[in-house]
Design an enzyme around this catalytic site. Structure first.
Site, PDB file in Angstrom:
ATOM      1  N   ASP A 127     -35.106 -10.880  -1.956  1.00 11.88           N
ATOM      2  CA  ASP A 127     -36.425 -10.381  -1.735  1.00 11.88           C
ATOM      3  C   ASP A 127     -37.295 -11.069  -2.780  1.00 11.88           C
ATOM      4  OD1 ASP A 127     -38.652  -8.331  -1.233  1.00 11.88           O
ATOM      5  OD2 ASP A 127     -38.147  -7.700  -2.857  1.00 11.88           O
ATOM      6  N   ASP A 186     -35.101  -4.823  -4.659  1.00 10.81           N
ATOM      7  CA  ASP A 186     -35.494  -3.831  -5.624  1.00 10.81           C
ATOM      8  C   ASP A 186     -36.357  -2.762  -4.990  1.00 10.81           C
ATOM      9  OD1 ASP A 186     -38.071  -5.087  -5.095  1.00 10.81           O
ATOM     10  OD2 ASP A 186     -38.704  -4.653  -6.986  1.00 10.81           O
ATOM     11  N   ASP A 227     -35.690  -2.854   1.184  1.00 14.97           N
ATOM     12  CA  ASP A 227     -34.636  -3.511   1.064  1.00 14.97           C
ATOM     13  C   ASP A 227     -33.138  -2.954   1.288  1.00 14.97           C
ATOM     14  OD1 ASP A 227     -36.159  -5.941   0.242  1.00 14.97           O
ATOM     15  OD2 ASP A 227     -36.184  -5.048  -1.772  1.00 14.97           O
TER      16      ASP A 227
END
Length: 743
Positions: A432, A631, A635
């Site tokens: 990410d 995080d 996600d």
């Protein structure tokens, strides 16, 4: 209609296990107990993870089942007390083992001297050896015989069975020859005695156990260090008076006084005072964090030079430190997939060895010639002694325990053994952007209003109120930038993850988010604004649009700096032959700028949460083992789908809940270190299993006398006992090398 069984899962220390076969016996007995859904025993840390139906059974009933075969459970109100009790029992056992080993050595040495050098010259030598050997077996080695008998009563066998059979057979054969030598003289044979073999076998195995126990305690050093971070006593202020109390007496809401150099005992918020606190345990950051009124503090962190008071918000097992300790303990007690095969082998190992020993004796009787009985007996005893299920049983769990502990010391929280074992296979990493590659602390750098907007303060208050309800880092950046005091009422609020928010404030419909989100809400953005947005994106800034009643009124440019270690982490991953991908919900221009800065070739922008998951699936369909690193809530789907899920420690609770590995730091360099730890742990497991298998594959035939027809070599049972003891110790010592491995 099916009814759902509510089960209870816990980890409980086990007493009385002396080898891998013991662990298999305990596991088998529990699995076949009514109400037990699942049980997994870890021989290395002497514990069992058990999942059971509390309406059918409880720990007391399971304890009674195990006591029938010589084992038991340590049952306490909480895991900490159980761990302390286990520590005490293991320490007492170690001290007892040390005393027994010393005394066995004192009595065995003269037996060996007589047996090896004065066998035929010393009068009554056999009787002296007999007298000295009896206490070695009956007192210092009695546990082997007692445990073997308990196992035999339930038709089971373990390492104690092998020791009891081998030493018992040698002792009884030697005793018969001592009192009735004429039986062999009449047949033209010399009546050999093997008291020294029986005594030395007991001594070597006791010594091996002593070294093994000492080495095994080192495998859990990391866990002990974590537990040691919590102070035993705390100073609280109640009714204007200060008291020193035990930590278990702390109550929620207590005002706790922290002085310079003290460890913080529980989680809470600062009430008064200020200081700097070393939070490297939680953040991995070496620089102490400044604490003032309203700031959060965590158990296990260390106050530096100031003093302050804080209120206790989380105590006992609810603190962050307690959760970390629990995770490490469960991970160290969990089983890697390879362990299942080892458990099956350990389960049949002892019966197979006994069968081989009997077969060895029979073969010697048939083809052994004049000394068939003596040689057959020696060979059978050597087979029983040299076979070692312990080395097999310790090979995987000791490496896992040290690996998980090493991870905890290096700001990597590994949730189970399977993840640690699987991570070495990773050949594709999906990252990410926000909070993973970048700092996740975005700030508003530009705020541009449409020319016709005059009541900016009203709009700012509405925007602040709406964004306050979003968990996205960009929303927080906008909230921090506005600093509005008023919180107008919101109706019809909706938050679309990774896209934006909408809601009605003061009768006006607000839409805040990406360009795509605004277009989906039928907002038209004119070309001039789009050109402004394009220029800002070229500067690696993210643009957030604001619209009211279907008309765009403002845009915010947000910048999120790339972390210092991100580019190096990507380079290290590539060096290991791992493909690196970046997925982000951000716009293409910002994504391209970040990807270029960290040297990622493959990236996708404006990706929705389900599309991240689909991308992971696509990589898996190509045969790749995928690690997803994120995080945020957006996600979580991809994290669940991935083979190895990794969460950044400063991320959302949802991300950390679903992830198998949590990096307790903001530094992405912990990721290649985690994969390196996995590779080194798996390599250690393979080394341990190889040597444990090879030891038995070579040792048992040699002990049976396979070399005798070639060169006349017949393994002495004393040497077999020493080899058996050293095999377990060597496996543990090899695992301990992981503690000093460079990641």
């Amino acid at each position: 209609m099916e009814t759902t069984i509510k089960t209870y899962k816990t980890s409980v220390p086990v007493t009385g296990m002396s080898c891998a076969s013991c662990a298999v016996s305990v596991e088998s007995m529990l699995k076949h107990s009514p109400g037990v859904i699942h049980a997994a025993v870890n021989y290395a840390n002497q514990s069992v993870q058990v999942d059971f139906d509390p309406e059918v059974t409880d720990l007391e009933k399971m304890d009674n089942v195990l006591k029938s075969i010589g084992y038991g459970l340590i049952i306490e109100d909480n895991e900490e007390d159980a761990a302390s009790e286990q520590e005490k029992i293991l320490q007492d056992h170690y001290e007892s083992l040390k005393r027994r080993t010393i005394w066995a050595g004192i009595l065995t040495i003269p037996v060996v001297i007589i047996g090896m050098f004065f066998m035929d010259s010393m009068p009554y030598g056999n009787y002296i050896m007999l007298v000295l050997t009896i206490p070695v077996l009956a007192i210092f080695g009695k546990d082997f015989f007692i445990n073997a008998w308990k196992q035999a009563r339930v038709r089971k066998a373990n390492m104690d069975t092998l020791v009891a059979l081998s030493t018992g057979t040698a002792f009884l054969f030697s005793t018969f020859n001592t009192f009735y030598p004429e039986f062999w003289h009449a047949r033209g044979l010399h009546p050999h005695v093997y008291f020294e073999a029986a005594a030395v076998i007991i001594l070597f195995i006791l010594l091996g156990k002593l070294l093994e126990e000492r080495a095994k305690t080192s495998t859990s050093d990391a866990l002990k260090k974590l537990i040691g971070l919590q102070p035993k006593t705390v100073r609280v202020s109640r009714d204007g008076q200060e008291y020193d109390i035990e930590i278990k007496e702390v109550r929620l809401g207590d005002e706790i006084i922290i002085r310079a150099g003290e460890k913080i005992p529980v989680d809470g918020k600062v009430i008064s005072g200020n200081s700097f606190v070393d939070e490297s345990l939680m953040t991995g950051e070496p620089v102490p964090s400044e604490k003032q009124a309203g700031d959060a503090v965590f158990a296990g962190t260390i106050n530096q030079n100031g003093s302050f008071a804080f209120s206790a918000d989380k105590i006992g097992k609810n603190t962050v430190l307690a959760q970390i300790i629990k995770t490490v303990r469960e991970a160290q007690g969990s089983k890697a997939p390879v362990q299942r095969l080892v458990d099956k082998i350990a389960g049949i190992f002892v019966p197979v060895v006994i069968a081989i020993a009997i077969l060895t004796f029979i073969v010697w009787l048939l083809v052994g010639g004049q000394n068939a009985v003596t040689h057959g007996l020696l060979a059978a005893v050597s087979v029983l002694v040299i076979a070692c299920p312990c080395a097999l049983g310790l090979a995987t769990p000791t490496a896992i325990m040290v690996g998980v502990g090493k991870g905890a010391e290096s700001n990597m929280l590994i949730r189970d053994a399977e993840s640690l074992e699987k991570a070495y296979k990773v050949n594709a990493v999906v990252l990410d952007k926000t909070g993973t590659l970048t700092k996740g602390q975005p700030t508003v750098t530009d705020w541009i209003w449409s020319e016709e907007i005059t009541d900016q303060n009203t709009h700012l208050a509405a925007i602040h109120s709406l964004e306050s309800r979003s968990e996205h880092p960009f929303a927080k950046a906008i909230v921090d930038h506005i600093h509005a005091v008023d919180q107008p009422k919101i109706t019809d609020f909706e938050s679309v993850t990774a896209n934006g928010v909408r809601g009605n404030v003061g009768g006006k419909d607000y839409v805040i988010g990406t360009l795509t989100f605004l277009e989906n809400q039928h907002v038209v953005v004119d070309n001039g604004v789009l050109e402004q947005a394009q220029n800002l994106r070229k500067q690696a800034k993210t643009v957030i649009f604001v619209a009211v009643n279907g008309k765009q009124i403002a845009l915010a440019a947000i910048s999120d700096e790339v972390k210092p270690g991100s580019a190096q982490a990507v380079a290290l991953l590539k060096k290991e032959g791992i493909e690196v991908f970046m997925l982000t919900g951000d716009n293409a221009q910002t994504a391209a700028a970040v990807a270029k800065e960290v040297d990622i070739t493959y990236y996708q922008a404006e990706v929705k949460p389900n599309e991240k998951m689909d991308f992971v699936k696509k990589l898996q369909s190509e045969g790749k083992t995928v690690a997803m690193v994120g995080d945020g809530i957006n996600d979580s789907q991809a994290l669940v789908q991935s083979d190895v899920s990794v969460a950044m420690g400063k991320g959302s609770d949802v991300a950390m809940d679903v992830a198998k590995i949590t990096l307790i730091t903001s530094d992405l360099l912990a990721l290649p270190r985690a994969l390196s730890l996995s590779r080194k742990t798996v390599r250690t497991i393979r080394q341990n299993l190889f040597w444990a298998f090879i030891y038995n594959v070579i040792g048992i035939p040699v002990a049976a006398g396979i070399l005798y027809p070639v060169n006349g070599f017949l393994l002495d049972p004393m040497i077999a006992g020493g080899a058996m003891a050293l095999s377990s110790v060597s496996v543990v010592m090899n695992s301990l090398r992981l503690k000093h491995a460079r990641l």
